[in-house]
Design an enzyme around this catalytic site. Sequence first.
Site, PDB file in Angstrom:
ATOM      1  N   TYR A 117       1.638   3.847   3.881  1.00 34.69           N
ATOM      2  CA  TYR A 117       0.483   3.773   3.352  1.00 34.69           C
ATOM      3  C   TYR A 117      -0.043   4.458   2.313  1.00 34.69           C
ATOM      4  CZ  TYR A 117      -4.432   1.626   3.947  1.00 34.69           C
ATOM      5  OH  TYR A 117      -5.708   0.924   3.947  1.00 34.69           O
ATOM      6  N   LYS A 136      -9.188   5.441   1.164  1.00 34.83           N
ATOM      7  CA  LYS A 136      -9.822   5.281   2.261  1.00 34.83           C
ATOM      8  C   LYS A 136     -10.554   6.355   2.712  1.00 34.83           C
ATOM      9  CE  LYS A 136      -8.923   0.593   2.642  1.00 34.83           C
ATOM     10  NZ  LYS A 136      -9.953  -0.243   2.599  1.00 34.83           N
TER      11      LYS A 136
END
Length: 255
Positions: free
Chosen positions: A154, A161
């Site tokens: 990720y 995020k």
Amino acid sequence: MSGILAGKRVLITGVLMESSIAFHTAKLAQEQGAEVILTAFPRPTLTERIAKKLDKPVKVIELDVTNTEHLGELETVVREELGGLDGVVHSIGFAPADALGGNFLNTPFESVATAMHVSAYSLKSLTMACLPLMESGGSVVGLTFDAQFAWPHYDWMGPAKAALEATSRYIARDLGKQNVRCNLISAGPIGSMAAKSIPGFAAISGLWAERSPLEWDLTDPEPAGRGVVALLSDWFPKTTGEIIHVDGGFHAIGG
């Protein structure tokens, strides 16, 4: 029309596929009585095609959240269409290919900056563009993927995020006096377009089969959509700066 969003006017970003959380949010919002308007970038025609699968016709606006002209024009376009807004859904995230897939230590800042601008700063940009339309207050709801962990592959979307989650809290702080709430849904993995763009998505999603207390269906975005609709409604009138997990309980279970 009855429903928990009866009389509400909601702007929704990120409707790219029928499998997206944003599409199911739009569908459920209409079912619950809301008037909906969609934004799209970079291919509004794609969103227009998907929007035809909604129960009621909706207007699609081209909106690049990094484009100040687009943001500046948003108020006028939305006011002409709906008169104002009661809710905004931020379902936007992007990172260049070299910011994903195991390249974390070698990603250039230019790519990191793009990921941060599109995925995190845009929550502030979109909220402020829509703020004049929320004259009586409203609810801003974004979508995150639990940033308290470092996920396989990720990479820089993780810090993006985390920045999104912090940004939501600061928006909640600064706009509370205007009766604008800002919350996030932390959803489990869904096989959407965004997910498919992440190298090694299977490595992340496979963890849910092992650890989620509730059975998790990668093909079902509706639970997350229901969470978004609930936060848009008046049933959470004093909740802001919150992150609600719709992940089958995965976040609560140790490895």
